[in-house]
Design a protein around this motif. Structure first.
Motif, PDB file in Angstrom:
ATOM      1  N   MET A   1       0.820  -1.210   0.000  1.00 29.05           N
ATOM      2  CA  MET A   1       0.000   0.000   0.000  1.00 29.05           C
ATOM      3  C   MET A   1       0.851   1.256   0.000  1.00 29.05           C
ATOM      4  O   MET A   1       0.557   2.238  -0.642  1.00 29.05           O
ATOM      5  CB  MET A   1      -0.900   0.024   1.225  1.00 29.05           C
ATOM      6  CG  MET A   1      -1.933   1.143   1.196  1.00 29.05           C
ATOM      7  SD  MET A   1      -2.985   1.031   2.627  1.00 29.05           S
ATOM      8  CE  MET A   1      -4.591   1.392   1.913  1.00 29.05           C
ATOM      9  N   TYR A   2       1.938   1.268   0.749  1.00 27.41           N
ATOM     10  CA  TYR A   2       2.762   2.482   0.678  1.00 27.41           C
ATOM     11  C   TYR A   2       4.196   2.247   0.269  1.00 27.41           C
ATOM     12  O   TYR A   2       4.929   3.187   0.071  1.00 27.41           O
ATOM     13  CB  TYR A   2       2.752   3.266   1.981  1.00 27.41           C
ATOM     14  CG  TYR A   2       2.235   2.489   3.148  1.00 27.41           C
ATOM     15  CD1 TYR A   2       1.101   2.928   3.803  1.00 27.41           C
ATOM     16  CD2 TYR A   2       2.863   1.334   3.548  1.00 27.41           C
ATOM     17  CE1 TYR A   2       0.616   2.224   4.863  1.00 27.41           C
ATOM     18  CE2 TYR A   2       2.369   0.623   4.610  1.00 27.41           C
ATOM     19  CZ  TYR A   2       1.244   1.065   5.274  1.00 27.41           C
ATOM     20  OH  TYR A   2       0.762   0.369   6.317  1.00 27.41           O
ATOM     21  N   VAL A   6       5.354   6.449   1.353  1.00 30.81           N
ATOM     22  CA  VAL A   6       4.928   7.460   2.309  1.00 30.81           C
ATOM     23  C   VAL A   6       6.147   8.055   2.989  1.00 30.81           C
ATOM     24  O   VAL A   6       6.349   9.261   3.005  1.00 30.81           O
ATOM     25  CB  VAL A   6       3.984   6.858   3.363  1.00 30.81           C
ATOM     26  CG1 VAL A   6       3.806   7.815   4.506  1.00 30.81           C
ATOM     27  CG2 VAL A   6       2.662   6.526   2.713  1.00 30.81           C
ATOM     28  N   LYS A   7       6.947   7.178   3.548  1.00 27.29           N
ATOM     29  CA  LYS A   7       8.140   7.631   4.238  1.00 27.29           C
ATOM     30  C   LYS A   7       9.017   8.441   3.308  1.00 27.29           C
ATOM     31  O   LYS A   7       9.449   9.536   3.620  1.00 27.29           O
ATOM     32  CB  LYS A   7       8.931   6.420   4.766  1.00 27.29           C
ATOM     33  CG  LYS A   7      10.277   6.744   5.379  1.00 27.29           C
ATOM     34  CD  LYS A   7      10.098   7.591   6.653  1.00 27.29           C
ATOM     35  CE  LYS A   7      11.404   8.194   7.141  1.00 27.29           C
ATOM     36  NZ  LYS A   7      12.395   7.220   7.507  1.00 27.29           N
ATOM     37  N   LEU A  10       7.539  11.693   2.473  1.00 28.95           N
ATOM     38  CA  LEU A  10       7.550  12.570   3.621  1.00 28.95           C
ATOM     39  C   LEU A  10       8.925  13.182   3.774  1.00 28.95           C
ATOM     40  O   LEU A  10       9.064  14.394   3.922  1.00 28.95           O
ATOM     41  CB  LEU A  10       7.177  11.777   4.884  1.00 28.95           C
ATOM     42  CG  LEU A  10       6.362  12.504   5.932  1.00 28.95           C
ATOM     43  CD1 LEU A  10       6.029  11.621   7.071  1.00 28.95           C
ATOM     44  CD2 LEU A  10       7.041  13.770   6.382  1.00 28.95           C
TER      45      LEU A  10
ATOM     46  N   TYR B   2      12.301  12.464  12.448  1.00 27.39           N
ATOM     47  CA  TYR B   2      11.255  11.446  12.637  1.00 27.39           C
ATOM     48  C   TYR B   2      11.794  10.043  12.854  1.00 27.39           C
ATOM     49  O   TYR B   2      11.051   9.127  13.101  1.00 27.39           O
ATOM     50  CB  TYR B   2      10.271  11.422  11.469  1.00 27.39           C
ATOM     51  CG  TYR B   2      10.768  12.085  10.242  1.00 27.39           C
ATOM     52  CD1 TYR B   2      10.105  13.200   9.756  1.00 27.39           C
ATOM     53  CD2 TYR B   2      11.885  11.616   9.579  1.00 27.39           C
ATOM     54  CE1 TYR B   2      10.554  13.832   8.630  1.00 27.39           C
ATOM     55  CE2 TYR B   2      12.333  12.246   8.457  1.00 27.39           C
ATOM     56  CZ  TYR B   2      11.669  13.345   7.977  1.00 27.39           C
ATOM     57  OH  TYR B   2      12.108  13.975   6.866  1.00 27.39           O
ATOM     58  N   CYS B   4      12.461   7.376  11.446  1.00 33.31           N
ATOM     59  CA  CYS B   4      11.718   6.215  10.978  1.00 33.31           C
ATOM     60  C   CYS B   4      10.511   5.971  11.865  1.00 33.31           C
ATOM     61  O   CYS B   4       9.854   4.936  11.777  1.00 33.31           O
ATOM     62  CB  CYS B   4      12.573   4.937  10.913  1.00 33.31           C
ATOM     63  SG  CYS B   4      13.301   4.690   9.304  1.00 33.31           S
ATOM     64  N   LYS B   7       7.121   6.547   9.740  1.00 35.39           N
ATOM     65  CA  LYS B   7       6.807   5.388   8.921  1.00 35.39           C
ATOM     66  C   LYS B   7       6.273   4.266   9.785  1.00 35.39           C
ATOM     67  O   LYS B   7       5.245   3.687   9.502  1.00 35.39           O
ATOM     68  CB  LYS B   7       8.054   4.924   8.171  1.00 35.39           C
ATOM     69  CG  LYS B   7       7.887   3.625   7.405  1.00 35.39           C
ATOM     70  CD  LYS B   7       6.876   3.799   6.272  1.00 35.39           C
ATOM     71  CE  LYS B   7       6.456   2.489   5.655  1.00 35.39           C
ATOM     72  NZ  LYS B   7       7.532   1.733   5.056  1.00 35.39           N
ATOM     73  N   LEU B  10       2.907   4.991  11.100  1.00 31.37           N
ATOM     74  CA  LEU B  10       1.902   4.972  10.064  1.00 31.37           C
ATOM     75  C   LEU B  10       1.515   3.530   9.776  1.00 31.37           C
ATOM     76  O   LEU B  10       0.341   3.194   9.719  1.00 31.37           O
ATOM     77  CB  LEU B  10       2.443   5.642   8.805  1.00 31.37           C
ATOM     78  CG  LEU B  10       1.434   6.414   7.968  1.00 31.37           C
ATOM     79  CD1 LEU B  10       2.107   7.043   6.787  1.00 31.37           C
ATOM     80  CD2 LEU B  10       0.267   5.574   7.560  1.00 31.37           C
ATOM     81  N   ALA B  11       2.518   2.685   9.592  1.00 34.98           N
ATOM     82  CA  ALA B  11       2.249   1.285   9.299  1.00 34.98           C
ATOM     83  C   ALA B  11       1.470   0.654  10.451  1.00 34.98           C
ATOM     84  O   ALA B  11       0.450   0.004  10.236  1.00 34.98           O
ATOM     85  CB  ALA B  11       3.560   0.544   9.062  1.00 34.98           C
ATOM     86  N   ASP B  14      -2.107   1.819  10.434  1.00 32.96           N
ATOM     87  CA  ASP B  14      -2.912   1.238   9.363  1.00 32.96           C
ATOM     88  C   ASP B  14      -3.274  -0.212   9.643  1.00 32.96           C
ATOM     89  O   ASP B  14      -4.386  -0.642   9.367  1.00 32.96           O
ATOM     90  CB  ASP B  14      -2.186   1.357   8.023  1.00 32.96           C
ATOM     91  CG  ASP B  14      -2.419   2.712   7.380  1.00 32.96           C
ATOM     92  OD1 ASP B  14      -3.412   3.378   7.745  1.00 32.96           O
ATOM     93  OD2 ASP B  14      -1.620   3.114   6.519  1.00 32.96           O
TER      94      ASP B  14
END
Lengths: 228, 228
Positions: A1-2, A6-7, A10, B2, B4, B7, B10-11, B14
DNA sequence: CTTTTAGTTTTAGCTTGCTTAAAATTTGCT
DNA sequence: AGCAAATTTTAAGCAAGCTAAAACTAAAAG
């Protein structure tokens, strides 16, 4: 999905926005990697590493050992992010009454999450504001950004003359609270009554009384000559 | 800046949200890894891998080879994300007039970007809505989520009786456009006039005329008995 | 009770963005 | 010009999250 997209995106976005902001703030095209490292809180090596990727993507030009510069494409992306950020700040402040000193942090995350279409809707909803709550200009949807050429940093203005506050440049929550507490805001009248050469601080006069500002703070407050 | 973490989080978010949504949708506690892989569009291996980390963080319980289940902590995180998502959907739809079928995609990104404090402000600004524009209930700030126990899927209701549409379960933009086009919306009255056993489709009657709905679609439309 | 089938887990390896350490280059000062 | 300090670059390596493919488990069907 990403897919690490995304990372990746970003990181790319944060780097590009930082280059754009540093470039505008310092008034130069070429930005030192060291500045980036400090701003993003990573090592110089990380910046150098990422620069290679940004060059490959056509977003920056690397002047070896001298610094980096955004390409037209890089500038476009940078202004887009600044636009998103500042529109969110206006929205949070005027529509949701989020305090002045909290909006930057919140907008920092939202700027990456919204589509251009949504930002245009928000722009319209807000009545096409031209500046954010700190007085910073908001780039247009087409990527143009206008400045107020008459603005001067509070530590550069003439003593004794009347000025009006137009902008606070990237001050963190603590400073904003401090300034708000002492009656500072966009549109407030101020006058430099005395300056101290030994630490470059200034003593200023305003409606609420007088106040001593350090060099670091006065440098980030911008004003224009009063029209009175 | 950030590490990591962005990321990672986010993962994590989700995955947790997907488990929560699948668990609610299917009405079971234990979710198959395969469902997750399909939903998140990653391989089974990726899900299996991530499950280990989620277990280590105390967010899920892994019933080896049988499926996974959220812990209380996992449920809390899941409901929080669902809350964020649905509040953004209401906001986008009612305040900014973003079309019904675009709000899901936009909210998908915003849900990760806003703080709890901001979501509470938005909740208040919207007047504490109880459902999103698709009719799905919005969890409270404290993590509670209520259901409408009387709701039935449109392909389970009695023929000939009057019902009112209360909810559309996760239909994508194309379906939502299709349904809107034919006059479907929350609160509309419908009646099943005929059902076809060979493909489980249903013929329904409503103000705008009659309409044939496939099993897949009718299954995602929820209704309650009409009070008339 | 064995075979088939569907789903799960492991293994090995990739990419991204980061780190530390060391090497290369520039700049500023005498 | 020449040396020291600062900055940039390279090199090696780590963690996260992914893939592909092989190994495994469970449960249904014969």
């Amino acid at each position: 999905m990403y897919d690490c997209l995304v990372k990746h995106q970003l990181a790319t976005q944060d780097y590009i926005k930082s280059i754009a902001k540093l470039s505008l703030k310092e008034g130069v095209d070429v930005v030192k990697l060291k500045w980036m490292a400090l701003k993003l809180n990573v090592t110089n090596a990380a910046v150098s590493d990422m620069v290679k990727k940004l060059v490959k993507e056509g977003l920056v030009i690397n002047h070896a050992y001298k610094g980096i510069e955004l390409t037209d494409q890089g500038w476009f992306m940078g202004r887009r992010l600044i636009r998103h950020h500042r529109l969110w700040e206006v929205f949070l402040h005027t529509t949701l009454n989020v305090p002045w000193d909290e909006i930057h942090e919140e907008a920092e995350h939202l700027e990456h999450a919204a589509s251009d279409a949504l930002m245009n809707r928000i722009d319209e909803y807000l009545g096409f504001p031209t500046t954010d709550p700190h007085g910073n200009p908001i780039p247009n949807g087409d990527g143009t950004l206008s400045f107020n050429a008459n603005e001067q940093s509070l530590n550069n203005v003439s003593d004794g003359e009347d000025y009006v506050v137009t902008r606070f440049e990237s001050l963190d929550a603590t400073y904003l609270q401090y300034l708000t507490h002492h009656g500072f805001a966009i549109g407030v009248s101020v006058k430099v009554v005395k300056r101290f050469d030994f630490d470059h601080s200034v003593l200023i006069d305003m409606a609420g009384g007088s106040l001593q500002l350090s060099y670091q703070i006065s440098q980030q407050i911008f004003v224009v000559k009063s029209m009175d």
